[in-house]
Design an enzyme around this catalytic site. Structure first.
Site, PDB file in Angstrom:
ATOM      1  N   LYS A   1       0.842  -1.200   0.000  1.00 48.06           N
ATOM      2  CA  LYS A   1       0.000   0.000   0.000  1.00 48.06           C
ATOM      3  C   LYS A   1       0.879   1.252   0.000  1.00 48.06           C
ATOM      4  CE  LYS A   1      -0.346  -0.317   5.036  1.00 48.06           C
ATOM      5  NZ  LYS A   1      -1.159  -0.833   6.149  1.00 48.06           N
TER       6      LYS A   1
ATOM      7  N   ARG B   1     -10.492  -0.425  14.644  1.00 50.84           N
ATOM      8  CA  ARG B   1     -10.167   0.446  13.516  1.00 50.84           C
ATOM      9  C   ARG B   1     -11.006   0.048  12.308  1.00 50.84           C
ATOM     10  NH1 ARG B   1      -4.225   0.733  10.685  1.00 50.84           N
ATOM     11  NH2 ARG B   1      -4.886  -1.287   9.890  1.00 50.84           N
TER      12      ARG B   1
ATOM     13  N   TYR C   1      16.983  30.359   8.422  1.00 47.15           N
ATOM     14  CA  TYR C   1      15.779  31.058   8.897  1.00 47.15           C
ATOM     15  C   TYR C   1      15.804  31.306  10.397  1.00 47.15           C
ATOM     16  CZ  TYR C   1      13.356  30.589   4.448  1.00 47.15           C
ATOM     17  OH  TYR C   1      12.990  30.701   3.150  1.00 47.15           O
TER      18      TYR C   1
ATOM     19  N   MET D   1      12.754  24.617   3.123  1.00 46.49           N
ATOM     20  CA  MET D   1      11.893  23.816   2.258  1.00 46.49           C
ATOM     21  C   MET D   1      12.705  22.946   1.302  1.00 46.49           C
ATOM     22  SD  MET D   1       8.942  25.043  -0.409  1.00 46.49           S
ATOM     23  CE  MET D   1       7.969  25.904   0.788  1.00 46.49           C
TER      24      MET D   1
END
Ligand SMILES: *Cc1c(COP(=O)(O)O)cnc(C)c1O
Length: 388
Positions: free
Chosen positions: A40, A139, A261, A307
């Site tokens: 998955k 679940r 930053y 980023m």
């Protein structure tokens, strides 16, 4: 977006040979129990088509995905007769997709059961399904009262061939957790109320809980990809992933220079800094105190993760990379589990969120094509009960 390896900012190397060898290790622990592969979320981010392809070659017969769309893509990649189970339910209207791609729905509720029964009646042919039982994780799956409702009225299964009865463990990575035995008992109690069918309970960690958790089919995911299934002990799995990022600029700065930053770091002395081409947009956790590694030398992060970039402090490093060279972020010295621990999360999350921006390289550190698996697929070992 792919560029050549020589130009890529960051490179994710996936060792398909190590994945196969991890599957073999699990299968050896399982004795006669068959071993599926959970692929998955694009094989936990590593590429479902590539991963499932080599595993099918190595003898894996059963695969698990979460969504019908993942199943359809996997069938396209695998073709053939592999069995593909879809874990996360069967939205109304997707029955035709299941049939077209030959996917086995994992039924989680009485409503789904009745929809599939009607679908089988309309199609005029029996349909293969799996039933998920809730043995205590709360679940997904049929709760005890719904299993009792089926036990009272087996016609609810009309037209459906139960290929697998399964449940999922909540605490398998904590071997001494009492929930494991409780779920085992509950799973056995519930499945005894249903027609006999092959059974499956263990995920990666469940395989290490012992024979009584193995049943007919195990469903490992994480351990195949090198995540430690036994967090309280040494990792028995081979590492699968290497993550490397390119040094795109090096600078020398005087004492007191602010770095990155918020000037969250500043040079306490004259320093040499290297900026590498990977950041939180690539899935690297912003909050993980970590290092990069270059030929065995540790390069500490300096300041905040941006980023698209991270600054490293090279000042104390005996062996320093040059601009254009690659440093490693996931490697022998720093495992996925190490990064996860530093970030306050689990290896699963680190792996699945590693971004799509990397250049991906698949290697086979070990030959992966050899004798087909000798063990018969579990569905030929167990009686399959067809209820028509
Ligand atoms: C994800 C999943 C697995 C695989 O679990 P791992 O811990 O990655 O081995 C097995 N079964 C079910 C139902 C799952 O959702």
């Amino acid at each position: 977006m792919t560029v050549s390896l020589e130009r890529a900012g960051a490179v994710l190397t996936v060792d398909l040979g190590a994945i196969v060898s991890n599957w073999r290790l699990l299968r050896a622990k399982l004795g006669n129990t068959a071993c599926a592969a959970v692929v998955k979320a694009d094989a936990y981010g590593l590429g479902a088509a590539e991963v499932a392809g080599v595993l099918a070659e190595a003898g894996v017969r059963s695969f698990f995905v979460a969504h019908p769309g993942e199943g359809i893509a996997l069938r396209g990649a695998l073709g053939g007769d592999a069995r593909i189970f879809v874990l996360n339910g069967t939205p109304a209207g997707t029955e035709v997709d299941f049939a077209a791609a030959d996917l086995v729905p994992v039924i989680n509720s009485l409503a789904e059961l009745s929809a599939w029964r009607k679908h089988a009646a309309a199609a005029g042919r029996p349909i293969d399904v799996a039933l998920q039982l809730d043995s205590g994780m709360s679940r997904l799956g049929l709760p005890s009262r719904d299993v009792a409702a089926i036990a009272d009225d087996w016609t609810r299964l009309e037209g459906l061939r139960i290929k697998l009865v399964m449940s999922h463990l909540a605490c398998a990575d904590e071997p001494r957790h009492p929930a494991n035995e409780a779920q085992l008992r509950e799973f056995n109690r519930l499945r005894a109320m249903l027609p006999p069918a092959p059974a499956s309970l263990a995920n990666s960690s469940g395989i290490f809980l012992g024979r009584s958790f193995h049943f007919d089919l195990a469903r490992p995911g994480a351990a195949l990809y090198g995540i430690n299934p036994t967090p309280s002990a040494e990792n028995p799995m081979r590492p699968v992933v290497r993550l490397s990022a390119r040094v795109i600029q090096i600078r020398d700065v005087p004492t007191g220079t602010g770095i990155g930053y918020g000037h969250a770091a500043s040079a306490g002395r004259a320093s040499r800094l290297a900026t590498i081409s990977i950041g939180y947009a690539d899935g690297w956790p912003r909050n993980a105190p970590a290092h990069a590694f270059f030929r065995g030398s540790r390069l500490p992060f300096a300041g905040r993760v941006s980023m698209d970039s991270i600054v490293l402090d090279l000042t104390d490093c005996a062996i320093q990379p040059r601009e254009g060279e690659l440093v490693d972020l996931i490697c022998e010295e720093q495992s996925i589990d190490d990064v996860a621990e530093a970030a306050g999360t689990i290896g699963y999350e680190i792996l699945t969120r590693l971004g799509r921006r990397f250049h991906r390289r698949y290697v086979h550190a070990e030959p992966v094509i050899e004798q087909p698996d000798r063990a018969p697929p579990y569905d030929r070992m167990m009686p399959t009960v067809a209820i028509q």
